[in-house]
Design an enzyme around this catalytic site. Structure first.
Site, mmCIF file in Angstrom:
data_model
loop_
_atom_site.group_PDB
_atom_site.id
_atom_site.type_symbol
_atom_site.label_atom_id
_atom_site.label_comp_id
_atom_site.label_asym_id
_atom_site.label_seq_id
_atom_site.Cartn_x
_atom_site.Cartn_y
_atom_site.Cartn_z
ATOM 1 N N CYS A 124 0.805 -1.220 0.000
ATOM 2 C CA CYS A 124 0.000 0.000 0.000
ATOM 3 C C CYS A 124 0.841 1.273 0.000
ATOM 4 O O CYS A 124 0.293 2.374 -0.078
ATOM 5 C CB CYS A 124 -0.934 -0.011 1.197
ATOM 6 S SG CYS A 124 -1.895 -1.536 1.295
ATOM 7 N N HIS A 133 -2.825 7.931 5.936
ATOM 8 C CA HIS A 133 -3.059 6.606 5.362
ATOM 9 C C HIS A 133 -4.490 6.188 5.708
ATOM 10 O O HIS A 133 -5.214 5.688 4.857
ATOM 11 C CB HIS A 133 -2.037 5.610 5.911
ATOM 12 C CG HIS A 133 -2.049 4.286 5.227
ATOM 13 N ND1 HIS A 133 -1.937 4.159 3.866
ATOM 14 C CD2 HIS A 133 -2.171 3.024 5.719
ATOM 15 C CE1 HIS A 133 -1.982 2.875 3.538
ATOM 16 N NE2 HIS A 133 -2.131 2.173 4.646
ATOM 17 N N GLU A 182 -1.113 5.315 13.544
ATOM 18 C CA GLU A 182 -0.793 6.463 12.687
ATOM 19 C C GLU A 182 -0.963 7.777 13.445
ATOM 20 O O GLU A 182 -0.160 8.699 13.291
ATOM 21 C CB GLU A 182 -1.666 6.452 11.443
ATOM 22 C CG GLU A 182 -1.270 7.527 10.446
ATOM 23 C CD GLU A 182 -1.996 7.444 9.120
ATOM 24 O OE1 GLU A 182 -1.606 8.174 8.196
ATOM 25 O OE2 GLU A 182 -2.965 6.653 9.000
ATOM 26 N N LYS A 217 -9.568 7.927 2.008
ATOM 27 C CA LYS A 217 -10.024 6.533 1.855
ATOM 28 C C LYS A 217 -11.449 6.364 2.370
ATOM 29 O O LYS A 217 -12.121 5.392 2.018
ATOM 30 C CB LYS A 217 -9.076 5.581 2.585
ATOM 31 C CG LYS A 217 -7.717 5.401 1.920
ATOM 32 C CD LYS A 217 -6.870 4.373 2.664
ATOM 33 C CE LYS A 217 -5.507 4.185 2.010
ATOM 34 N NZ LYS A 217 -4.619 5.356 2.170
ATOM 35 N N HIS A 235 -9.763 1.683 0.056
ATOM 36 C CA HIS A 235 -8.308 1.540 0.010
ATOM 37 C C HIS A 235 -7.899 1.014 -1.361
ATOM 38 O O HIS A 235 -8.105 -0.159 -1.681
ATOM 39 C CB HIS A 235 -7.848 0.596 1.114
ATOM 40 C CG HIS A 235 -6.363 0.617 1.343
ATOM 41 N ND1 HIS A 235 -5.467 1.139 0.426
ATOM 42 C CD2 HIS A 235 -5.612 0.174 2.393
ATOM 43 C CE1 HIS A 235 -4.247 1.019 0.900
ATOM 44 N NE2 HIS A 235 -4.306 0.445 2.095
ATOM 45 N N PHE A 244 1.789 -3.284 4.019
ATOM 46 C CA PHE A 244 2.170 -4.572 4.588
ATOM 47 C C PHE A 244 3.669 -4.792 4.375
ATOM 48 O O PHE A 244 4.222 -4.436 3.344
ATOM 49 C CB PHE A 244 1.401 -5.699 3.909
ATOM 50 C CG PHE A 244 -0.043 -5.822 4.313
ATOM 51 C CD1 PHE A 244 -0.579 -5.067 5.341
ATOM 52 C CD2 PHE A 244 -0.884 -6.718 3.659
ATOM 53 C CE1 PHE A 244 -1.906 -5.183 5.716
ATOM 54 C CE2 PHE A 244 -2.218 -6.853 4.019
ATOM 55 C CZ PHE A 244 -2.732 -6.083 5.048
#
Length: 411
Positions: A161, A301, A312, A334, A339, A398
């Site tokens: 991502c 994010h 975050e 998002k 996402h 990830f």
């Protein structure tokens, strides 16, 4: 060192298939999440996704090409075509001085699934000769380079991502340090397919909320997982003096990039947000900081997962300091696009450029119930008119990948 500016942008998203409609959707708080229509999801726990709608690939490529290209490549070519047309770069830069930095988190998974089924049902001789070229992640960038004769560096980032941000960041560095004059950078994804949904669902990453209004609620106490999105984002980055000399329209300047790795876990973020904080700090300091934190915007994010949003928030506090973190504006687009995986960073970079250009901060929609672990200004539910001095965009992937970009208006 060279200055690097954005002279063209293109987008294919769940809320609009060009930059104008995408930006309008963000400002209006348009929700791109809805029931899955691409296949029968009745046997899945996950019932919603943020699908691209009404996309017509024939606007960007010949009909004969469509059967050769996976949807992620089609999205990539569409976004790239928009960005190149807007920039006017084609023919304005020596081919060997223009490159491509374009990636994907997963690549041609739709092609993979289809051709595996062909082989199982009809045998290996019936597998398409275009199977491998359609599948491999670098083909999106390769097709863009071929279409526009971009003969410089061509690299495909694959950092889950964080892909889009890494692609843009590496292109920025190549131009800043004089290796290229211009580059087409971004990311694409088309993983809303049965196998992709099953994989993400079974690792319990996705929201099982069936109500689209409640499924993707970043930083809200009710958040329960992310919603899969798809599409592509593309940006033309160019050396400032070259862009200025040819009279190109400049949307924003790329002025900072930070990339780190948590080195912690295959999917979970570092609970203390150390890697994210360091990436933020690197991009922020390279940009020269922000005189007034009230004029700082962070496109987070913001995945709507319990772990990400809390970690975050902590990373923002650690990267900026508590006082500045509480003063700045943070939002997760998002909440509207879902996402978009490897495309997320690219479309969110466009959101930052447009926020600076228009003086408008897109909201975090669906926000209702505050979480004590997420206690910043998330610009809830309604876009906000604001003077923005600096915009930061965060992408965390990830494998522990963290990438931050910094943007400002050109003065």
């Amino acid at each position: 060192m060279n200055r690097v500016v954005i002279t063209g942008m293109g987008a294919v998203t769940p809320i609009g298939n060009d930059v104008a409609s995408f930006w309008q959707g963000l400002c209006a708080g348009r929700r791109g999440v809805g029931p899955i229509t691409k296949f029968d999801a009745s046997e899945y726990k996950v019932k919603v996704a943020a699908e691209v709608k009404d996309f017509d690939p024939s606007q960007y490529m010949e009909k004969a090409e469509l059967r050769k290209y996976d949807p992620f490549c089609q999205y990539a070519l569409a976004a790239a075509s928009q960005a190149m047309e807007q920039s006017g770069l084609e023919g304005a830069c020596p081919p060997e001085e223009a490159g491509v930095y374009f990636g994907s988190g997963i690549g041609g998974i739709d092609t993979f699934c289809q051709q595996y089924q062909v082989m199982m049902e009809k045998g290996p001789r019936r597998v398409s000769p275009f199977f491998i070229p359609a599948l491999i992640i670098n083909m999106a960038g390769g097709l863009i380079a071929i279409k526009y004769n971009l003969q410089g560096t061509a690299v495909s980032s694959v950092t889950a991502c964080a892909t889009g941000n890494n692609a843009i960041g590496e292109a920025y560095r190549a131009i800043k340090h004089g290796y290229l004059t211009a580059a087409l950078a971004g990311g694409a994804e088309a993983a809303i397919v049965p196998l992709g949904l099953a994989g993400f669902s079974n690792m319990k990453a996705l929201s099982t909320e069936e109500d689209p209004q409640k499924a993707c609620v970043p930083f809200d106490a009710r958040r329960s997982g992310f919603v899969m999105g798809e599409g592509a984002g593309a940006l033309v980055l160019e050396e400032y003096e070259h862009a200025k000399a040819r009279g190109a329209r400049i949307f924003a300047e790329v002025c900072g990039y930070g990339a780190t790795c948590d080195a912690h876990h295959i999917t979970a973020p570092d609970p203390e947000g150390k890697g994210g904080a360091r990436a933020l700090k690197l991009a922020y300091e390279e940009a020269g900081g922000c005189g007034d934190p009230h004029k700082l915007y962070i496109n987070a994010h913001g995945t709507s997962t319990p772990l990400n949003d809390a970690c975050e928030t902590l990373a923002i506090k650690n990267g900026l300091g508590e006082e500045a973190a509480r003063a700045c504006m943070v939002s997760s687009t998002k909440s509207m696009t879902g996402h978009m995986l490897g495309a997320a960073g690219a479309v969110e970079a466009i959101a930052c450029a447009m926020a600076l250009h228009q003086g408008m901060v897109p909201p975090t929609i669906g926000y209702q119930e505050p979480d004590p672990a997420c206690d910043l200004d998330y610009v809830p539910n309604t876009a906000r008119k604001a003077e923005i001095e600096l915009a930061l965009s965060a992408s965390l992937g990830f494998g522990g990948h963290n990438a931050y970009l910094a943007f400002r208006n050109v003065s």
